[in-house]
Enzyme design. Sequence first.
Site, PDB file in Angstrom:
ATOM      1  N   GLU A 270      94.956  17.228 -48.781  1.00 43.22           N
ATOM      2  CA  GLU A 270      93.820  17.878 -49.203  1.00 43.22           C
ATOM      3  C   GLU A 270      94.159  18.769 -50.320  1.00 43.22           C
ATOM      4  O   GLU A 270      95.088  19.176 -50.618  1.00 43.22           O
ATOM      5  CB  GLU A 270      93.552  19.187 -47.870  1.00 43.22           C
ATOM      6  CG  GLU A 270      93.293  18.622 -46.529  1.00 43.22           C
ATOM      7  CD  GLU A 270      93.137  19.764 -45.740  1.00 43.22           C
ATOM      8  OE1 GLU A 270      92.985  21.027 -46.066  1.00 43.22           O
ATOM      9  OE2 GLU A 270      92.812  19.687 -44.468  1.00 43.22           O
TER      10      GLU A 270
ATOM     11  N   HIS B   9      87.625  21.163 -44.935  1.00 42.64           N
ATOM     12  CA  HIS B   9      88.336  22.257 -44.277  1.00 42.64           C
ATOM     13  C   HIS B   9      87.633  23.487 -44.325  1.00 42.64           C
ATOM     14  O   HIS B   9      88.209  24.692 -44.771  1.00 42.64           O
ATOM     15  CB  HIS B   9      89.965  22.488 -44.926  1.00 42.64           C
ATOM     16  CG  HIS B   9      90.868  22.879 -43.849  1.00 42.64           C
ATOM     17  ND1 HIS B   9      92.102  22.574 -43.896  1.00 42.64           N
ATOM     18  CD2 HIS B   9      90.540  23.625 -42.870  1.00 42.64           C
ATOM     19  CE1 HIS B   9      92.878  23.016 -42.793  1.00 42.64           C
ATOM     20  NE2 HIS B   9      91.997  23.655 -42.184  1.00 42.64           N
TER      21      HIS B   9
ATOM     22  N   ARG C 116      94.394  20.473 -36.918  1.00 46.38           N
ATOM     23  CA  ARG C 116      95.298  19.644 -37.580  1.00 46.38           C
ATOM     24  C   ARG C 116      94.967  18.455 -37.651  1.00 46.38           C
ATOM     25  O   ARG C 116      95.242  17.552 -36.648  1.00 46.38           O
ATOM     26  CB  ARG C 116      96.702  20.091 -37.491  1.00 46.38           C
ATOM     27  CG  ARG C 116      96.979  21.724 -37.682  1.00 46.38           C
ATOM     28  CD  ARG C 116      96.745  22.005 -39.090  1.00 46.38           C
ATOM     29  NE  ARG C 116      97.183  23.528 -39.518  1.00 46.38           N
ATOM     30  CZ  ARG C 116      96.096  24.330 -39.674  1.00 46.38           C
ATOM     31  NH1 ARG C 116      94.776  24.069 -39.026  1.00 46.38           N
ATOM     32  NH2 ARG C 116      96.464  25.749 -39.732  1.00 46.38           N
TER      33      ARG C 116
END
Length: 314
Positions: free
Chosen positions: A262, A281, A233
């Site tokens: 994001e 990601h 994270r």
Amino acid sequence: MLRCAVLDDYQDVALGLADWSRVRAESFREHFSRQDDLVAAIHDCEIVVAMRERTPFPAELFDRLPHLRLLVTTGMRNASIDLAAAREHGVTVCGTGSVSTPPVELTWALILGLARHLVPESAAMRAGGPWQHTIGTDLHGRTLGLVGLGKIGSRVAEVGRAFGMDVVAWSANLTEERAAACGARLAPDLDALLTGSDVVSVHLVLSERTRGLIGARELALMKPTAHLINTARAAIVDQDALASALRARRIAGAGLDVFDLEPLPEGHEFRTLPNVLATPHLGYVTELNYRTYFREAVEDIDAFIDGTPIRVLS
């Protein structure tokens, strides 16, 4: 039939990976960064399937979705959903299984990509540039420092040992016995791990205790030749401090798959810094994981329709 929205289906594959025949399902490829746009798109839906933490569900959003009855998140943990607000609004929140090997594999893709300068070397070949213009970093005999040695971190450790690396690990509750069982040495503290490691890889769950765990002081402890990898994270590492350290070359580079915001905005320096290898990601984005997510999301929906919800998040 109940209406179901599948959010953030970037690759437009969700509806083809499971049998959604008991609901009227619609998938959305675009990410709704504005809450007003999200509400306009899903206002009439009784069911929503959220992909990981791409779209937050804070308390005020539940206020604006009066028809929502079931929210399914991929995975069994989603810090961006206000579970208390969901309960107050009578919304059942369920999760799905998740496969831990894909983020392990991406972690090593980032480590190897940085160590052997794969992106700049490949780009130079494509552009007709110099043949061999970098010198790779050896992994054999170097120290891999793992911040977190759980389901993912322990598998990263296995690969590190296969490369002949010395593996050390630290987390707040890690014991010498647990570390040894995973083939790692327990670092006395985080500072010692950061000081002695050539590659530092983060594998912790985000919590109030781990938020901002690695900041400017901690980054300054790392070797100037070391790489930092974060597939966990973003908020575990202070993003401004990391950007500053990379800009000043206080560490050699970073492999990043997670970001505070994001999709990462255009022009963000993590897109352009030459010592950053960044991916959008992708840690969990594999066929096996997606098939697991959407098959079990449909199982959650079917069970809810039948009056017996499964995999309910507390």
